[in-house]
Structures are given as structure tokens and as C-alpha cells.
Design an enzyme around this catalytic site. Structure first.
Site, PDB file in Angstrom:
ATOM      1  N   LYS A   1       0.844  -1.178   0.000  1.00 16.15           N
ATOM      2  CA  LYS A   1       0.000   0.000   0.000  1.00 16.15           C
ATOM      3  C   LYS A   1       0.890   1.242   0.000  1.00 16.15           C
ATOM      4  CE  LYS A   1      -0.051   1.186   4.725  1.00 16.15           C
ATOM      5  NZ  LYS A   1      -0.631   1.610   5.936  1.00 16.15           N
TER       6      LYS A   1
ATOM      7  N   HIS B   1      -6.552  -1.618   5.582  1.00 17.58           N
ATOM      8  CA  HIS B   1      -6.664  -2.509   6.739  1.00 17.58           C
ATOM      9  C   HIS B   1      -8.087  -2.601   7.286  1.00 17.58           C
ATOM     10  CE1 HIS B   1      -2.441  -2.316   6.416  1.00 17.58           C
ATOM     11  NE2 HIS B   1      -2.224  -1.264   7.175  1.00 17.58           N
TER      12      HIS B   1
END
Lengths: 514, 308
Positions: free
Chosen positions: A175, A267
Site C-alpha cells: 500500500k 486494513h
């Protein structure tokens, strides 16, 4: 006697009943871009050593670093050794290190340096010869996404991305996967123009954590929870990811990104998907992703984005015993930055299972303590055969999955207070992986790197999931940007701005203190 | 925290255990199994240390039965260790003397964790028939270590005669990394049948015979054992295929050399596994190891002659 048949799919030494044998990755190497970064030093290199120490890497495994430094192979080995001896989880063994060190190479070059990439290709050919890596190479891009286009182009130009015959080439990216739907798509086009979708491994290290995998076991291996895991019994769900640190030296990355894009998009939405999804028909990557995609596509942002979301910026104050600067005073942050360091959202899931059950997500920096948890809060019992006074202290039942630290599960329920009067009060029942447990349970990155080398994709989100997550988040971030308003300041070491508490109060609820 | 209870009763031990846990703050009931450790006085400390370390992955209650002299009056000396002195477990050491030394199973029953699996580990000389020992019948898993027997080869043959689901041998878990390497080698092309195999290793290590038995069972080809000096451990395995030989040789006990046709010679770290690693692996699976039973009963008779 005729010997037992051996073929690509039949290995007589593997027996389904033999659950002791670990899967060892086949001959391969890992090429790492961005070797001097924090992630590489603190997590990736130690994880590779730990895997080697556990005997899970193939004989001849090689690690190639690529970077601007003028390092020799020996200099690189020195760097890896320093990070391994400092951060590895398992004890340092000379014989393991010696074998690993024999496969360390370093190639010096910029990302746009044709000659350096040709040298890299040469090094990999040499490794195939001398270490038997068999043409299997994974490229770990631990670099800013802005460098992806040039690096992937170079990998294609130098022929490094080409897979011949049985050999494979894989790419690992971290990410952020873009900072909105549009840039995520652009980024994906860049990567998938060179590597086929099956060869792209997106790392969300949360998915490698034991507790997150345990969430699947908790939900789908037990009979106890599934009957109540729905809107009939669940009142709402809170997913929290709190950090007690500020942005530290990451101002360049963080400004303009903010808490929502930094952690909620990946997340927290992954945790939401695992908590809310239906049971997959198997744990194959395809089936697991299908369920996650289904539930993510059913997520609906609220109609009134101001009422159902909150954001904040930490101000100057004390975090524990330490005087800390406010976000706007941090080095490298513009004094009028509207980047949020705390974000809270309400999301609804339009399925029969979850209709009417809000999912509250919050993430922030400089909060009370470092904690990540999923709290499933249940409705109150519809009828209580007690006096009002007896249940005055009784809250709502809850199952809390503690992702980190102190991994485990807490169940909260009412119990009679000892004594002659009938009085019911909340108590906690704890399951804990235990402090002494954690030293044996593998780090998320060990699991994920091994899965890359094995080509085992269930724990890696696919591009479709990334797109769906951005579709959920984009309305919020667009709204915040177009309003141009300053996020509300909050004191460090507390649980976020007043607006976040008001947001739940409007729904007649309150945040748990995790 | 360590509590010594000389000349005591099992009731007293139960009561003091509850108190000790409360006082040391070790109140969470996160124990997943009861491990009964049978040992003699000489091996007791090493074995308890091993069990403590293994408990870091498998929090357990460890009941240690130390069999003392059977002469003289029956007596029970107990010791309770909780908190920092017991790893992630709680350890209850029961030292038995006199006639009582023959009745260990009666002592441990009241001390078992409720509704949790029971594992017995004989850390020293293995019993003749683990599954029919009284203490063995209480357990779902029985672990012996034939390498610790006075005559390891005979102990292994005896174990194969009394093989039962749920009985395993640490000599088998010592092989796991070897077996994983061999299996991984056959995962790769060329995919060819193995026509014969040779296993080399110390004559005092039952692991060597078990490796040969496993290969013979799985590959259905002639497998020969070549014995090396006692103390050398597992030394090497070679598998012959049409294209040549896959061989893994470990001369020094820490690093192995792997040779395969058409591939560079590779070195791989392959240290001898410690008892802690082996016990931890055993405790990971509490269901019977059916493959091991097959290796003992069907594999061992298939192994060809033993050459010195």
C-alpha cells in the site's frame, strides 16, 4: 515391485495424512527494490532470515538488493546482517546465516538506468546457474508508487518480467494502492501491463496476522457464534485502529493522504470484509475473494456525510509523560494542512444479514494507546426479568477480537455480583494468545513472503477489492476536500475529537474505550 | 513462584495450586492441554526445561511424575511452579516413593485440566507398550523417545510391534526437516520415479531406520540402510532416478549439501533438531499420526538389508 509414480501433481513423499511436512518454497530468488527503507530493514529482511531459520526457504534461495547505494555484495550482506541480528524473531545461527549470505547480491543503479537493469538481469541469470534458482524470481517493490511506472517499464524492457515455460516471475507491491479510485486504476494498469493479474501480489500485512486468520477460524469453525452473527442479535460493530505515535518522519507521505486513505481504505475495510462476509465455500483464494468482494460491494456510505463521519487533527499536548507537537507544527506539514490524522466513518451493509447494523470505523494517530480491535456489540436482551436497579450496571454483550497487541478474544457479558441482592454487572472473559505465545507465532511478513514464493494467493487482496474499497471511501474524502474545512483539533493521548463522540451519540451509542 | 510440599497429598496439591495461581497473578485459564511427563530423577530437570520451552507455543499444565525408589514407605513429595518459573505453563512435580511409585496414574487423575486433551511423554526409557500402560490409556497422545532407550534399535522394533494410533516417537519428529527437503526435491521437475534409495546414519539412531521405512513405504522401491559410527546422527539420503541421483549429505550435523543432476551443488542449513523443537511439533497435532503408524507397521518390514 514397481516404484510409485511421480508426476507434477503426484509426489509420493507428500501424504495428505502427513501434517508435519511444511511446504518449502521451490527454487527461487527475491529481488528487493528499496532495500534501505524502514520496512525492508525492520520487517522484510528479518522475515527472510526467520523463514530460512525455520527451514522454509529452498536450498540456494537468493536475495538481490537493487538501489542507488554504491554497495558491493559484501556491503549489502553487512546491512542485511545488521538488520537480521537486531530485528529477527528467531535466534541467530551462523550456519543459517552463512547459507543465506552466500545468496546475497547487490546491484547499484537508479530506477531509470537501462544498464543497471541489464546488470540485474545478468545477476539473475548467474543465480540460475550458480544457485539453481531455476528462473523463478519475485520482485518486491518496497518503493513509492510514483516509481512503479518506471520500474515496471524497466522490468519489461530488460526481459525480467517474462516467464518462460515452468518458471515464474511475480511482483509484490505494498500500500498505498493509489489515493483514490482513479489513481488506483492507473497504478493497476501500470503494473498489470507488465505482469498478469495472477502474478501481482498486493501486501496488506494485516491479512498475514495470526489474529486475522483466526477471525476466519472463530467464525467458520465454530457453531457458537454463527447463529448470532447477524442483524437479529448484533446492534453494531466497531472497528478501531489506534496508534499512539504521531506522523514521525513521514510528513512527506502523510500530508495529503491522511488517516482514511492510509489505513481505513486497506486494513480497516479488509477487517470489515472478513467480519461481515458470508461463509466462503472453501478457503481457496477465488472463493475467499468472491465473498469479500460481495460484501464490499454491498457497503453503502451514509446519505449525510457530515453527520455520519468525523475527522480530526491532533493538537499540541502530552502523550503520556511526553510533550508532543501538534500535527500542524510537525516538520514538513503546511500550517494550513487539512489532512486528517483521525477519521471515523459509519458504513451500512445492504444485505439481509446486516441491514440496520451500522459498522463504525475509526483510525487515528496520537490516540490513547496502540490498539487494533473489532468489537461486535450485541443488542440488549429484549426483556429483563429483573428490577431496573438490578441491571443498572449491565451494558451490552460484546465479542471483541483483539488484533494487536495482546492478541486474543474477549467476551463481555453480565454476571451476578456476589451478595444477597440481585445485581448484574458486566464481566470480561478473555482468551489470550498470551505474551509468551507471541514469540513463537510467526510475523505477518514471514507468512506473506512465503506465500508469494509458493504462489499461494488467498491472503492477498485482488485489484477488484482495492477498487471497491476506494469506491467506499472516495465520497468521504471528496466531501472533506471540497468543504475545505479544517479538521477538528483533538488532544493527544485521548480518543479523538468531540465530533467523533457526537457522531455515535446521535445514534444513541458510544465508542468503546479499547 | 515455587511452592514445595514435602510428604503431601493430592488434595493438598490441588488446593495449593489454586492459591499459587491466584497469588502469582497467573489466573487466566488459557491452558490448552495437560502434558504428563514421566521421568526418573536423573532426567527430570532437563525434561522439565524442555516441557517449559515447548509450552511457549502450547500453554499447558505439566504434571511431572518422577519415579523414585520403590523400596521403603509410600510417600509423595510435590512441588508447584507457576508464573516466571514455569514458562507459559504451570508445572506440578510429583516425586513418588515406595509402592506409590507404581501408581502414578492414580495421582494425576485429580490434577488433569477439565475437558482438555492429555498427552503423555516418557522422557527416558520407553515403556514396553505405551498404549496399554495405565497412564497411557488416559491420554489421547503418547510420545516416547526410542533414542533414549538403553537399546534404541530394539526399542524401535518393540514400538513397531505395539504400534497404535496416537503413539509417536521423537525419533520421527527429528526427521521432519529432512523429509521436507526430500519432498520438496520431488516437487520439482524432472518428474521421475525413484528406483532405489540409500539411507546413511548412526547405528544408535532409530531415526535412520524410520527414514528408510518411510521411503520404502512411500516410494515402493528397494531401500538400503548403511550404518555409520554411533553419535553421527542422520548422515545422508540418496534417491536414484533415471536422470541420476538426488542426494542430501550432512557430515557435520549442521549444514547439508544437496546434489541433483543438472543443478548446481547447494548447501542448506540443517541443524540437528532440539528436543524442544520436536516436542513442540508433537504437541501441534493432537490427533493420531496415521502415517507414522503405517511407517512402523508396513514400512519397517520393507527395508532391505542393513549394511555396516
Amino acid at each position: 515391485m514397481s516404484p510409485t509414480r511421480v508426476s507434477a501433481s503426484e509426489n509420493p513423499l507428500r501424504d495428505d495424512r502427513d501434517r508435519r511436512l511444511p511446504r518449502i518454497a521451490g527454487p527461487s530468488s527475491l529481488v528487493m527494490f528499496g532495500v534501505t527503507g524502514d520496512l525492508a530493514r525492520k520487517k522484510l529482511m528479518p522475515a527472510i532470515y526467520d523463514l530460512a531459520n525455520r527451514g522454509l526457504l529452498p536450498p540456494g534461495f537468493s536475495l538481490v538488493g537493487y538501489g542507488r547505494r554504491e554497495w558491493s555484495d559484501a556491503d549489502f550482506a553487512e546491512q542485511v546482517k545488521a538488520s537480521v541480528s537486531r530485528y529477527a524473531r528467531t535466534p541467530f545461527r551462523t550456519e543459517v546465516w552463512d547459507q543465506l549470505a552466500a545468496g546475497l547480491r547487490f546491484v547499484t543503479g537508479n530506477f531509470d538506468d537501462d544498464a543497471a537493469f541489464d546488470r540485474l538481469a545478468e545477476v539473475l541469470r548467474e543465480l540460475d546457474e550458480s544457485r539453481g534458482t531455476a528462473g523463478n524470481h519475485a520482485f518486491y517493490l518496497s518503493i513509492p508508487p510514483s516509481a512503479f511506472p518506471v520500474v515496471t517499464k524497466q522490468l519489461a524492457r530488460s526481459g525480467l518480467s517474462r516467464q518462460d515455460g515452468d518458471s515464474w516471475r511475480r511482483v509484490v507491491i505494498e500500500k498505498p494502492f493509489g489515493h483514490n479510485l482513479e489513481t488506483a486504476r492507473e497504478l493497476n494498469e501500470v503494473v498489470e501491463s507488465v505482469f498478469p493479474p495472477d502474478s501481482v501480489f498486493r501486501i496488506d500485512h494485516y491479512l498475514g496476522k495470526e489474529t486475522v486468520q483466526n477471525l476466519l477460524a472463530l467464525r467458520f469453525a465454530n457453531q457458537l457464534w454463527e447463529p448470532i452473527w447477524n442483524a437479529h442479535y448484533v446492534d453494531h460493530v466497531q472497528i478501531t485502529m489506534a496508534e499512539d505515535i504521531g506522523i514521525g518522519g513521514r510528513a512527506g507521505y502523510y500530508d495529503g493522504i491522511g488517516a482514511a486513505r492510509d489505513v481505513i481504505q486497506n486494513h480497516l475495510l479488509q477487517l470489515l470484509a472478513l467480519t461481515a462476509m458470508e461463509e466462503p465455500i472453501s478457503f481457496d483464494a477465488k472463493d475467499l475473494r468472491a465473498e469479500k468482494e460481495k460484501v464490499l460491494s454491498a457497503v453503502r456510505p451514509p446519505a449525510d456525510l457530515d453527520q455520519a463521519a468525523a475527522r480530526g487533527q491532533y493538537s499540541r499536548g502530552y502523550q503520556g509523560n511526553e510533550a508532543v507537537a501538534g500535527f500542524l507544527e510537525e516538520d514538513g506539514i503546511a500550517p494550513d494542512s487539512i489532512t486528517e490524522t483521525f477519521a471515523a466513518l459509519r458504513l451500512d451493509i445492504d444485505t439481509r444479514r446486516w441491514a440496520g447494523v451500522p459498522f463504525y470505523l475509526r483510525a487515528g494517530k496520537r490516540l490513547g494507546r496502540r490498539v487494533t480491535e473489532i468489537a461486535v456489540v450485541f443488542k440488549r436482551a429484549p426483556f429483563l426479568p429483573f428490577d431496573n436497579t438490578a441491571t443498572g450496571e449491565l451494558g451490552q454483550n460484546a465479542i471483541v477480537i483483539r488484533v494487536q497487541p495482546d492478541e486474543g478474544v474477549t467476551i463481555r457479558f453480565g454476571s451476578k455480583v456476589p451478595g444477597t441482592a440481585m445485581e448484574v454487572r458486566d464481566v470480561n472473559m478473555d482468551f489470550s494468545y498470551g505474551e509468551s505465545f507471541t514469540e513463537s507465532s510467526p510475523e505477518a511478513y514471514e507468512r506473506l513472503i512465503l506465500d508469494v514464493l509458493l504462489g499461494d494467493p488467498p491472503l492477498f487482496p485482488r485489484h477488484e477489492e482495492v477498487e471497491l474499497s476506494w469506491k467506499i471511501l472516495d465520497p468521504f474524502t471528496k466531501h472533506w476536500e471540497s468543504s475545505g474545512k479544517q479538521p477538528e483539533a483533538y488532544y493527544p493521548g485521548q480518543w479523538g475529537p468531540t465530533s467523533a463522540h457526537d457522531m455515535l451519540a446521535r445514534d444513541g451509542r458510544s465508542w468503546r474505550v479499547p | 513462584m515455587i511452592v514445595d510440599l514435602p510428604n503431601t497429598t493430592t488434595n493438598e496439591v490441588s488446593k495449593r495450586l489454586v492459591v499459587a495461581r491466584g497469588e502469582s497473578g497467573a489466573v487466566a485459564l488459557g491452558r490448552v492441554l495437560t502434558l504428563i511427563l514421566v521421568t526418573d530423577e536423573d532426567g527430570a530437570n532437563d525434561a522439565i526445561g524442555t516441557a517449559n520451552d515447548a509450552s511457549r507455543e502450547h500453554p499447558s499444565r505439566v504434571l511431572v511424575i518422577v519415579r523414585g525408589s520403590t523400596d521403603g514407605d509410600s510417600r509423595l513429595d510435590a512441588q508447584i511452579r507457576v508464573g516466571g518459573d514455569a514458562g507459559a505453563s504451570e508445572v506440578i512435580v510429583l516425586r513418588l516413593f515406595g509402592e506409590l511409585a507404581n501408581h502414578g496414574s492414580a495421582l494425576v487423575t485429580p490434577l488433569l485440566l477439565p475437558d482438555a486433551p492429555v498427552v503423555v511423554w516418557w522422557a527416558g526409557e520407553p515403556p514396553a507398550d505405551p498404549a496399554s500402560e495405565r497412564i497411557g490409556t488416559m491420554a489421547t497422545r503418547r510420545i516416547v523417545d526410542t533414542a533414549k532407550a538403553t537399546d534404541p534399535a530394539e526399542a524401535l522394533r518393540q514400538l513397531s510391534r505395539v504400534a497404535a494410533p496416537g503413539t509417536t516417537d521423537l525419533s520421527w519428529s527429528r526427521l521432519t526437516r529432512w523429509r521436507a527437503l526430500l519432498a520438496a526435491a520431488l516437487d520439482q521437475p524432472p518428474y521421475e520415479e525413484v528406483t532405489s534409495a540409500v539411507v546413511r546414519g548412526a547405528s544408535d539412531k532409530p531415526s535412520v531406520e524410520l527414514m528408510a521405512a518411510w521411503l520404502a513405504l512411500a516410494l515402493n522401491c528397494p531401500v538400503t540402510v548403511e550404518h555409520t559410527e554411533p553419535g553421527t546422527g542422520m548422515v545422508g539420503v540418496s534417491l536414484t532416478r533415471a536422470s541420476g541421483e538426488i542426494s542430501i549429505v550432512r557430515e557435520d550435523g549442521t549444514v547439508a549439501t544437496m546434489t541433483q543432476p543438472g543443478q548446481p551443488v547447494r548447501r542448506v542449513a540443517l541443524h540437528r533438531r532440539s528436543d524442544v523443537e520436536c516436542l513442540t511439533e508433537e504437541l501441534r497435532r493432537l490427533d493420531p499420526d496415521e502415517l507414522f503408524t503405517d511407517v512402523l507397521t508396513k514400512g519397517m518390514p520393507l527395508v532391505q538389508g542393513v549394511s555396516a
